[in-house]
Design an enzyme around this catalytic site. Structure first.
Site, short mmCIF file in Angstrom:
data_model
loop_
_atom_site.label_atom_id
_atom_site.label_comp_id
_atom_site.label_asym_id
_atom_site.label_seq_id
_atom_site.Cartn_x
_atom_site.Cartn_y
_atom_site.Cartn_z
N TYR A 145 -18.06 -9.22 -29.88
CA TYR A 145 -17.70 -8.73 -30.69
C TYR A 145 -18.71 -7.31 -30.68
CZ TYR A 145 -18.93 -7.46 -35.93
OH TYR A 145 -19.05 -6.72 -36.79
N LYS A 149 -15.96 -3.96 -30.76
CA LYS A 149 -16.19 -2.84 -32.09
C LYS A 149 -17.01 -1.91 -30.47
CE LYS A 149 -15.76 -4.77 -35.45
NZ LYS A 149 -14.51 -4.56 -36.85
#
Length: 239
Positions: A145, A149
Protein backbone atom coordinates in the site's frame (compact mmCIF):
# COMPACT_ATOMS: atom_id res chain seq x y z
CA UNK A 1 -12.05 24.77 -18.41
CA UNK A 2 -15.56 25.62 -19.50
CA UNK A 3 -17.19 28.65 -17.88
CA UNK A 4 -20.31 26.49 -17.50
CA UNK A 5 -18.49 24.26 -15.05
CA UNK A 6 -15.76 21.67 -15.53
CA UNK A 7 -16.43 18.07 -16.55
CA UNK A 8 -14.83 15.79 -13.96
CA UNK A 9 -14.22 12.05 -13.59
CA UNK A 10 -13.83 10.87 -9.97
CA UNK A 11 -12.81 7.24 -9.42
CA UNK A 12 -13.75 5.28 -6.33
CA UNK A 13 -16.74 7.40 -5.38
CA UNK A 14 -19.15 4.91 -3.84
CA UNK A 15 -18.37 6.03 -0.27
CA UNK A 16 -16.00 7.91 1.99
CA UNK A 17 -13.61 10.38 0.40
CA UNK A 18 -14.75 9.73 -3.15
CA UNK A 19 -18.43 10.27 -2.37
CA UNK A 20 -17.57 13.46 -0.50
CA UNK A 21 -15.54 14.71 -3.47
CA UNK A 22 -18.47 14.12 -5.84
CA UNK A 23 -20.84 15.93 -3.47
CA UNK A 24 -18.70 19.03 -3.04
CA UNK A 25 -17.78 19.33 -6.72
CA UNK A 26 -21.37 18.81 -7.87
CA UNK A 27 -22.48 21.40 -5.35
CA UNK A 28 -20.07 23.91 -6.88
CA UNK A 29 -21.40 23.58 -10.40
CA UNK A 30 -19.21 20.83 -11.85
CA UNK A 31 -20.58 18.05 -14.00
CA UNK A 32 -19.22 14.94 -12.33
CA UNK A 33 -19.04 11.32 -13.46
CA UNK A 34 -18.57 9.10 -10.41
CA UNK A 35 -17.26 5.54 -10.49
CA UNK A 36 -17.66 2.28 -8.61
CA UNK A 37 -16.76 -1.36 -9.18
CA UNK A 38 -20.21 -1.98 -10.63
CA UNK A 39 -22.80 0.21 -12.28
CA UNK A 40 -25.11 1.52 -9.55
CA UNK A 41 -27.39 4.50 -9.94
CA UNK A 42 -25.44 7.19 -11.78
CA UNK A 43 -22.05 5.59 -11.14
CA UNK A 44 -19.92 4.28 -13.99
CA UNK A 45 -19.06 0.66 -13.29
CA UNK A 46 -15.59 -0.77 -13.84
CA UNK A 47 -13.39 -3.05 -11.72
CA UNK A 48 -10.02 -1.30 -11.74
CA UNK A 49 -8.39 -4.51 -10.61
CA UNK A 50 -8.84 -5.91 -14.11
CA UNK A 51 -6.38 -5.42 -16.95
CA UNK A 52 -7.42 -2.60 -19.27
CA UNK A 53 -10.04 -1.28 -16.85
CA UNK A 54 -8.65 2.25 -16.89
CA UNK A 55 -9.15 2.61 -20.63
CA UNK A 56 -12.66 1.19 -20.45
CA UNK A 57 -13.61 3.58 -17.66
CA UNK A 58 -12.15 6.53 -19.57
CA UNK A 59 -14.27 5.68 -22.60
CA UNK A 60 -17.38 5.42 -20.42
CA UNK A 61 -16.65 8.78 -18.83
CA UNK A 62 -16.09 10.48 -22.18
CA UNK A 63 -19.44 9.16 -23.37
CA UNK A 64 -21.15 10.33 -20.17
CA UNK A 65 -19.54 13.77 -20.30
CA UNK A 66 -20.18 14.52 -23.99
CA UNK A 67 -16.64 13.84 -25.12
CA UNK A 68 -14.91 16.30 -22.81
CA UNK A 69 -13.13 15.78 -19.50
CA UNK A 70 -11.45 18.75 -17.82
CA UNK A 71 -10.32 17.12 -14.57
CA UNK A 72 -9.42 13.59 -13.51
CA UNK A 73 -9.51 12.73 -9.80
CA UNK A 74 -7.83 9.38 -9.08
CA UNK A 75 -9.29 8.34 -5.74
CA UNK A 76 -9.97 4.60 -6.10
CA UNK A 77 -7.83 2.39 -3.91
CA UNK A 78 -7.63 -0.70 -1.73
CA UNK A 79 -6.01 -1.21 1.66
CA UNK A 80 -5.55 -4.92 2.23
CA UNK A 81 -3.08 -6.66 4.52
CA UNK A 82 -0.25 -8.81 3.17
CA UNK A 83 2.08 -9.94 5.92
CA UNK A 84 5.54 -11.30 5.25
CA UNK A 85 4.47 -14.76 6.43
CA UNK A 86 2.04 -15.25 3.56
CA UNK A 87 2.73 -18.07 1.08
CA UNK A 88 4.63 -16.79 -1.94
CA UNK A 89 1.68 -16.98 -4.33
CA UNK A 90 -0.62 -15.06 -1.97
CA UNK A 91 2.04 -12.41 -1.33
CA UNK A 92 2.59 -11.88 -5.05
CA UNK A 93 -1.15 -11.76 -5.74
CA UNK A 94 -1.67 -9.18 -2.99
CA UNK A 95 1.07 -6.96 -4.40
CA UNK A 96 -0.25 -7.31 -7.95
CA UNK A 97 -3.81 -6.42 -6.93
CA UNK A 98 -2.82 -3.40 -4.83
CA UNK A 99 -0.43 -2.00 -7.43
CA UNK A 100 -2.97 -2.57 -10.21
CA UNK A 101 -5.80 -0.72 -8.46
CA UNK A 102 -3.88 1.94 -6.55
CA UNK A 103 -1.20 2.80 -9.11
CA UNK A 104 -1.46 1.12 -12.51
CA UNK A 105 -5.11 2.04 -13.13
CA UNK A 106 -4.41 5.60 -11.99
CA UNK A 107 -1.42 5.73 -14.34
CA UNK A 108 -3.47 4.42 -17.26
CA UNK A 109 -6.20 6.99 -16.62
CA UNK A 110 -3.64 9.76 -16.18
CA UNK A 111 -2.00 8.88 -19.49
CA UNK A 112 -5.32 9.08 -21.28
CA UNK A 113 -6.13 12.32 -19.49
CA UNK A 114 -2.81 13.91 -20.50
CA UNK A 115 -3.35 12.93 -24.13
CA UNK A 116 -6.90 14.29 -24.02
CA UNK A 117 -5.78 17.57 -22.42
CA UNK A 118 -2.99 18.08 -24.96
CA UNK A 119 -5.47 17.76 -27.81
CA UNK A 120 -7.76 20.54 -26.62
CA UNK A 121 -7.37 24.19 -25.64
CA UNK A 122 -7.18 25.01 -21.96
CA UNK A 123 -5.36 21.88 -20.86
CA UNK A 124 -6.67 20.13 -17.77
CA UNK A 125 -5.95 18.95 -14.25
CA UNK A 126 -5.16 15.66 -12.55
CA UNK A 127 -5.62 15.27 -8.80
CA UNK A 128 -4.31 12.08 -7.20
CA UNK A 129 -5.48 10.97 -3.77
CA UNK A 130 -2.38 9.34 -2.32
CA UNK A 131 -1.63 8.84 1.38
CA UNK A 132 0.56 9.86 4.28
CA UNK A 133 2.04 6.38 3.84
CA UNK A 134 3.79 7.60 0.69
CA UNK A 135 6.20 9.49 2.94
CA UNK A 136 5.94 7.88 6.35
CA UNK A 137 5.48 4.25 5.33
CA UNK A 138 2.87 1.96 6.84
CA UNK A 139 2.46 -1.17 8.94
CA UNK A 140 4.50 -4.36 8.44
CA UNK A 141 1.50 -5.82 6.58
CA UNK A 142 1.05 -2.87 4.23
CA UNK A 143 4.33 -2.37 2.35
CA UNK A 144 2.49 -2.71 -0.94
CA UNK A 145 0.00 0.00 0.00
CA UNK A 146 2.76 2.45 0.97
CA UNK A 147 4.71 1.63 -2.19
CA UNK A 148 1.64 2.19 -4.39
CA UNK A 149 0.97 5.59 -2.84
CA UNK A 150 4.62 6.63 -3.08
CA UNK A 151 4.44 5.74 -6.76
CA UNK A 152 1.34 7.89 -7.12
CA UNK A 153 3.16 10.88 -5.62
CA UNK A 154 6.15 10.37 -7.93
CA UNK A 155 3.80 10.06 -10.89
CA UNK A 156 2.08 13.32 -9.94
CA UNK A 157 5.38 15.18 -9.81
CA UNK A 158 6.50 13.70 -13.12
CA UNK A 159 3.29 14.75 -14.87
CA UNK A 160 3.55 18.25 -13.41
CA UNK A 161 7.14 18.69 -14.54
CA UNK A 162 6.62 17.12 -17.93
CA UNK A 163 3.48 18.89 -19.11
CA UNK A 164 3.05 22.18 -17.23
CA UNK A 165 4.20 24.22 -20.22
CA UNK A 166 1.34 22.71 -22.24
CA UNK A 167 -1.40 23.45 -19.74
CA UNK A 168 -1.59 20.09 -17.97
CA UNK A 169 -1.47 20.53 -14.20
CA UNK A 170 -1.07 17.78 -11.60
CA UNK A 171 -1.54 17.76 -7.84
CA UNK A 172 -1.90 15.22 -5.04
CA UNK A 173 -3.35 15.08 -1.57
CA UNK A 174 -1.94 12.79 1.11
CA UNK A 175 -4.50 12.05 3.80
CA UNK A 176 -3.65 10.28 7.02
CA UNK A 177 -6.38 8.33 8.77
CA UNK A 178 -9.79 9.40 7.51
CA UNK A 179 -13.27 8.40 8.68
CA UNK A 180 -13.97 5.79 6.01
CA UNK A 181 -14.78 2.11 6.26
CA UNK A 182 -11.27 1.24 5.09
CA UNK A 183 -9.60 3.25 7.85
CA UNK A 184 -12.10 2.21 10.53
CA UNK A 185 -11.08 -1.43 10.19
CA UNK A 186 -7.41 -0.52 10.40
CA UNK A 187 -7.87 1.69 13.45
CA UNK A 188 -9.71 -1.08 15.25
CA UNK A 189 -7.02 -3.62 14.41
CA UNK A 190 -4.21 -1.36 15.63
CA UNK A 191 -5.66 -0.26 18.96
CA UNK A 192 -7.83 2.71 18.04
CA UNK A 193 -7.23 5.20 20.84
CA UNK A 194 -3.52 4.36 20.98
CA UNK A 195 -3.15 5.32 17.33
CA UNK A 196 -5.10 8.52 17.86
CA UNK A 197 -2.48 9.54 20.43
CA UNK A 198 -0.02 9.79 17.52
CA UNK A 199 -2.15 12.50 15.87
CA UNK A 200 -1.49 15.92 17.47
CA UNK A 201 -4.89 17.19 16.30
CA UNK A 202 -6.46 14.46 18.42
CA UNK A 203 -8.76 13.04 15.76
CA UNK A 204 -8.74 11.57 12.28
CA UNK A 205 -9.85 13.63 9.28
CA UNK A 206 -13.39 13.74 7.96
CA UNK A 207 -13.89 12.81 4.29
CA UNK A 208 -15.29 16.30 3.76
CA UNK A 209 -11.94 17.81 4.79
CA UNK A 210 -10.11 15.82 2.14
CA UNK A 211 -12.83 16.67 -0.38
CA UNK A 212 -12.40 20.38 0.38
CA UNK A 213 -8.70 20.14 -0.47
CA UNK A 214 -9.46 18.26 -3.70
CA UNK A 215 -12.07 20.87 -4.64
CA UNK A 216 -9.53 23.64 -4.07
CA UNK A 217 -7.00 21.94 -6.33
CA UNK A 218 -9.68 21.25 -8.91
CA UNK A 219 -11.36 24.65 -9.05
CA UNK A 220 -9.15 27.29 -7.44
CA UNK A 221 -5.47 26.42 -7.15
CA UNK A 222 -3.30 28.69 -9.29
CA UNK A 223 -1.35 27.10 -12.11
CA UNK A 224 1.92 27.85 -10.34
CA UNK A 225 0.94 25.30 -7.68
CA UNK A 226 1.24 22.42 -10.13
CA UNK A 227 3.24 19.59 -8.60
CA UNK A 228 2.09 20.47 -5.08
CA UNK A 229 1.34 17.70 -2.59
CA UNK A 230 -1.07 18.67 0.22
CA UNK A 231 -0.88 16.83 3.56
CA UNK A 232 -4.09 16.21 5.50
CA UNK A 233 -3.03 14.22 8.54
CA UNK A 234 -3.55 16.29 11.70
CA UNK A 235 0.24 16.89 11.94
CA UNK A 236 0.91 13.17 12.45
CA UNK A 237 3.54 13.49 9.73
CA UNK A 238 5.09 16.85 8.97
CA UNK A 239 7.48 17.29 6.05
Amino acid sequence: MSVSGPHILVTGSTRGIGAAIVDVLSGRGARVAGHGRSTTGNLLGEDLGAEGAGARLWDQALARLDGRIDVLVNNAGVFEAAGVDLPDAEWEAAWARTLQINLRAAADLSRLAVRHFLDRPGGGRIINVASRAAYRGDSPAHWHYAASKAGMVAMTKSIARGFAARGVLAFAVCPGFTLTGMADDYLASRGGETLLADIPLGRVADPEEVAAAVAFLTLEAPASMTGAILDINGASYVR
